[in-house]
Design a protein around this motif. Structure first.
Motif, PDB file in Angstrom:
ATOM      1  N   THR A  67       0.833  -1.208   0.000  1.00  0.00           N
ATOM      2  CA  THR A  67       0.000   0.000   0.000  1.00  0.00           C
ATOM      3  C   THR A  67       0.863   1.251   0.000  1.00  0.00           C
ATOM      4  O   THR A  67       0.571   2.225  -0.699  1.00  0.00           O
ATOM      5  CB  THR A  67      -0.934   0.006   1.222  1.00  0.00           C
ATOM      6  OG1 THR A  67      -1.794  -1.133   1.164  1.00  0.00           O
ATOM      7  CG2 THR A  67      -1.781   1.264   1.255  1.00  0.00           C
ATOM      8  N   LYS A  68       1.946   1.223   0.774  1.00  0.00           N
ATOM      9  CA  LYS A  68       2.846   2.375   0.813  1.00  0.00           C
ATOM     10  C   LYS A  68       3.477   2.612  -0.560  1.00  0.00           C
ATOM     11  O   LYS A  68       3.610   3.753  -1.010  1.00  0.00           O
ATOM     12  CB  LYS A  68       3.939   2.154   1.858  1.00  0.00           C
ATOM     13  CG  LYS A  68       3.435   2.234   3.297  1.00  0.00           C
ATOM     14  CD  LYS A  68       4.565   2.032   4.291  1.00  0.00           C
ATOM     15  CE  LYS A  68       4.047   2.114   5.718  1.00  0.00           C
ATOM     16  NZ  LYS A  68       5.129   1.901   6.719  1.00  0.00           N
ATOM     17  N   LYS A  69       3.846   1.518  -1.249  1.00  0.00           N
ATOM     18  CA  LYS A  69       4.400   1.652  -2.601  1.00  0.00           C
ATOM     19  C   LYS A  69       3.367   2.244  -3.547  1.00  0.00           C
ATOM     20  O   LYS A  69       3.673   3.114  -4.364  1.00  0.00           O
ATOM     21  CB  LYS A  69       4.832   0.272  -3.115  1.00  0.00           C
ATOM     22  CG  LYS A  69       6.018  -0.338  -2.396  1.00  0.00           C
ATOM     23  CD  LYS A  69       6.325  -1.716  -2.970  1.00  0.00           C
ATOM     24  CE  LYS A  69       7.424  -2.428  -2.188  1.00  0.00           C
ATOM     25  NZ  LYS A  69       7.665  -3.787  -2.711  1.00  0.00           N
ATOM     26  N   TYR A  70       2.144   1.748  -3.435  1.00  0.00           N
ATOM     27  CA  TYR A  70       1.060   2.218  -4.301  1.00  0.00           C
ATOM     28  C   TYR A  70       0.792   3.705  -4.058  1.00  0.00           C
ATOM     29  O   TYR A  70       0.635   4.481  -5.016  1.00  0.00           O
ATOM     30  CB  TYR A  70      -0.192   1.403  -4.025  1.00  0.00           C
ATOM     31  CG  TYR A  70      -1.375   1.780  -4.880  1.00  0.00           C
ATOM     32  CD1 TYR A  70      -1.540   1.237  -6.152  1.00  0.00           C
ATOM     33  CD2 TYR A  70      -2.350   2.665  -4.413  1.00  0.00           C
ATOM     34  CE1 TYR A  70      -2.629   1.570  -6.936  1.00  0.00           C
ATOM     35  CE2 TYR A  70      -3.443   3.010  -5.193  1.00  0.00           C
ATOM     36  CZ  TYR A  70      -3.570   2.456  -6.455  1.00  0.00           C
ATOM     37  OH  TYR A  70      -4.651   2.797  -7.225  1.00  0.00           O
ATOM     38  N   GLU A  71       0.731   4.098  -2.807  1.00  0.00           N
ATOM     39  CA  GLU A  71       0.458   5.496  -2.477  1.00  0.00           C
ATOM     40  C   GLU A  71       1.574   6.405  -2.954  1.00  0.00           C
ATOM     41  O   GLU A  71       1.323   7.526  -3.419  1.00  0.00           O
ATOM     42  CB  GLU A  71       0.245   5.642  -0.967  1.00  0.00           C
ATOM     43  CG  GLU A  71      -1.056   4.997  -0.487  1.00  0.00           C
ATOM     44  CD  GLU A  71      -1.189   5.011   1.018  1.00  0.00           C
ATOM     45  OE1 GLU A  71      -0.156   5.243   1.705  1.00  0.00           O
ATOM     46  OE2 GLU A  71      -2.299   4.762   1.512  1.00  0.00           O
ATOM     47  N   LYS A  72       2.820   5.925  -2.857  1.00  0.00           N
ATOM     48  CA  LYS A  72       3.942   6.719  -3.340  1.00  0.00           C
ATOM     49  C   LYS A  72       3.875   6.888  -4.855  1.00  0.00           C
ATOM     50  O   LYS A  72       4.068   7.993  -5.380  1.00  0.00           O
ATOM     51  CB  LYS A  72       5.264   6.038  -2.958  1.00  0.00           C
ATOM     52  CG  LYS A  72       6.500   6.821  -3.402  1.00  0.00           C
ATOM     53  CD  LYS A  72       7.778   6.122  -2.988  1.00  0.00           C
ATOM     54  CE  LYS A  72       9.003   6.904  -3.462  1.00  0.00           C
ATOM     55  NZ  LYS A  72      10.265   6.214  -3.088  1.00  0.00           N
ATOM     56  N   ALA A  73       3.576   5.794  -5.557  1.00  0.00           N
ATOM     57  CA  ALA A  73       3.463   5.858  -7.017  1.00  0.00           C
ATOM     58  C   ALA A  73       2.306   6.764  -7.431  1.00  0.00           C
ATOM     59  O   ALA A  73       2.412   7.525  -8.402  1.00  0.00           O
ATOM     60  CB  ALA A  73       3.270   4.453  -7.585  1.00  0.00           C
ATOM     61  N   LEU A  74       1.193   6.684  -6.688  1.00  0.00           N
ATOM     62  CA  LEU A  74       0.037   7.515  -6.995  1.00  0.00           C
ATOM     63  C   LEU A  74       0.361   8.992  -6.786  1.00  0.00           C
ATOM     64  O   LEU A  74      -0.014   9.844  -7.605  1.00  0.00           O
ATOM     65  CB  LEU A  74      -1.138   7.108  -6.112  1.00  0.00           C
ATOM     66  CG  LEU A  74      -2.471   7.827  -6.377  1.00  0.00           C
ATOM     67  CD1 LEU A  74      -2.939   7.564  -7.800  1.00  0.00           C
ATOM     68  CD2 LEU A  74      -3.521   7.373  -5.372  1.00  0.00           C
ATOM     69  N   ALA A  75       1.076   9.291  -5.701  1.00  0.00           N
ATOM     70  CA  ALA A  75       1.457  10.677  -5.429  1.00  0.00           C
ATOM     71  C   ALA A  75       2.388  11.208  -6.516  1.00  0.00           C
ATOM     72  O   ALA A  75       2.272  12.362  -6.941  1.00  0.00           O
ATOM     73  CB  ALA A  75       2.145  10.769  -4.061  1.00  0.00           C
ATOM     74  N   GLU A  76       3.300  10.359  -6.978  1.00  0.00           N
ATOM     75  CA  GLU A  76       4.217  10.766  -8.042  1.00  0.00           C
ATOM     76  C   GLU A  76       3.462  11.019  -9.342  1.00  0.00           C
ATOM     77  O   GLU A  76       3.767  11.971 -10.070  1.00  0.00           O
ATOM     78  CB  GLU A  76       5.291   9.695  -8.247  1.00  0.00           C
ATOM     79  CG  GLU A  76       6.290   9.622  -7.103  1.00  0.00           C
ATOM     80  CD  GLU A  76       7.272   8.476  -7.260  1.00  0.00           C
ATOM     81  OE1 GLU A  76       7.092   7.646  -8.182  1.00  0.00           O
ATOM     82  OE2 GLU A  76       8.224   8.406  -6.454  1.00  0.00           O
ATOM     83  N   LYS A  77       2.469  10.172  -9.632  1.00  0.00           N
ATOM     84  CA  LYS A  77       1.667  10.364 -10.848  1.00  0.00           C
ATOM     85  C   LYS A  77       0.852  11.648 -10.763  1.00  0.00           C
ATOM     86  O   LYS A  77       0.751  12.397 -11.747  1.00  0.00           O
ATOM     87  CB  LYS A  77       0.737   9.181 -11.071  1.00  0.00           C
ATOM     88  CG  LYS A  77      -0.069   9.285 -12.370  1.00  0.00           C
ATOM     89  CD  LYS A  77      -0.999   8.119 -12.557  1.00  0.00           C
ATOM     90  CE  LYS A  77      -1.724   8.208 -13.898  1.00  0.00           C
ATOM     91  NZ  LYS A  77      -2.488   9.478 -14.044  1.00  0.00           N
ATOM     92  N   GLN A  78       0.276  11.903  -9.599  1.00  0.00           N
ATOM     93  CA  GLN A  78      -0.501  13.126  -9.426  1.00  0.00           C
ATOM     94  C   GLN A  78       0.389  14.356  -9.583  1.00  0.00           C
ATOM     95  O   GLN A  78      -0.018  15.352 -10.192  1.00  0.00           O
ATOM     96  CB  GLN A  78      -1.175  13.119  -8.051  1.00  0.00           C
ATOM     97  CG  GLN A  78      -2.306  12.092  -7.944  1.00  0.00           C
ATOM     98  CD  GLN A  78      -2.860  11.972  -6.544  1.00  0.00           C
ATOM     99  OE1 GLN A  78      -2.193  12.298  -5.549  1.00  0.00           O
ATOM    100  NE2 GLN A  78      -4.089  11.481  -6.429  1.00  0.00           N
ATOM    101  N   ARG A  79       1.607  14.267  -9.044  1.00  0.00           N
ATOM    102  CA  ARG A  79       2.561  15.373  -9.191  1.00  0.00           C
ATOM    103  C   ARG A  79       2.913  15.574 -10.658  1.00  0.00           C
ATOM    104  O   ARG A  79       2.968  16.700 -11.159  1.00  0.00           O
ATOM    105  CB  ARG A  79       3.825  15.072  -8.373  1.00  0.00           C
ATOM    106  CG  ARG A  79       4.890  16.168  -8.412  1.00  0.00           C
ATOM    107  CD  ARG A  79       6.049  15.800  -7.508  1.00  0.00           C
ATOM    108  NE  ARG A  79       7.047  16.849  -7.440  1.00  0.00           N
ATOM    109  CZ  ARG A  79       8.069  16.958  -8.269  1.00  0.00           C
ATOM    110  NH1 ARG A  79       8.225  16.077  -9.248  1.00  0.00           N
ATOM    111  NH2 ARG A  79       8.941  17.949  -8.150  1.00  0.00           N
TER     112      ARG A  79
END
Length: 231
Positions: free
Chosen positions: A105-117
């Protein structure tokens, strides 16, 4: 003989004593909502276990588990109902699986935050008007064999009077922070702090190039956005 219920008991069944997200519910409705949340948790746990067994990516299913756990916690807090953890259990799910899901989940959230950025940055870059709305922006710049490129000296210097040498133009490409695909892939624009170069992909040559001193307001704004996002 038919079962009879007291008026008090019937009234208690119909009383809307529970509230969730502003909606008043009876105990039966609240329990049905809780059962629905539990089914969602079991579903994503089963998918997570199956995908891990198959050697597939489990980050999305782990994120779904975390999301429904959050929904469950919020539901319990709002309604005051008791959590029934045994209803969330599936075979093959234990502490190690739960820990693995939390890490995913932490990996997913990090990837999602990077995509949003990234999406936000691209939107800001296009809002400057320096590149077409349909352009595809690449971070880092697209790799290209710079030494093999031709150089349209007539267009760049005789016609446009940009006063840029072939080596300078190639230097702009080598130092580019970003490149932009335009005209359906016909051209790749390279932008650096020193200058910009536009490559004709079909012909494999530098069609135009100009120094940073010739950047217009839109291109300067484009570079400011890159600087804001530390490119």
């Amino acid at each position: 003989m038919p079962r009879t219920y007291s008026k008090e008991l019937l009234d208690s069944y119909e009383a809307r004593n529970y509230e969730y997200n502003g909606r008043k519910m009876t105990e039966y409705e609240a329990l049905q909502q809780q059962r629905s949340i539990e089914r969602s948790l079991r579903r994503w746990k089963r998918e997570n276990v199956a995908m891990k067994a198959a050697g597939l990516d489990t980050t999305e299913s782990a994120a779904k588990i975390a999301r429904w756990q959050g929904v469950q916690k919020d539901f319990i807090n709002q309604t005051g109902l008791k959590r029934q953890a045994e209803r969330e259990y599936i075979a093959g799910w234990g502490r190690s699986q739960a820990a693995s899901a939390r890490a995913d989940t932490k990996k997913y959230e990090k990837a999602l935050a990077e995509k949003q950025r990234y999406d936000t940055m691209v939107a800001e870059l296009k809002s400057t008007g320096a590149v077409p709305k349909a352009a595809v922006i690449h971070f880092p710049a697209q790799q290209i064999d710079v030494e093999s490129l031709g150089f349209d000296n007539t267009h760049i210097n005789a016609d446009r009077e940009h006063h840029v040498s072939e080596e300078q133009a190639k230097g702009y490409i080598r130092s580019a922070m970003v490149s932009v695909t335009v005209w359906g892939g016909q051209y790749e624009r390279y932008y650096s702090r020193l200058g910009a170069a536009y490559v004709n992909n079909a012909g494999r040559y530098i069609r135009t190039a100009y120094s940073a001193e010739q950047y217009d307001e839109k291109t300067i704004a484009f570079l400011e956005v890159l600087k804001k996002y530390e490119y």
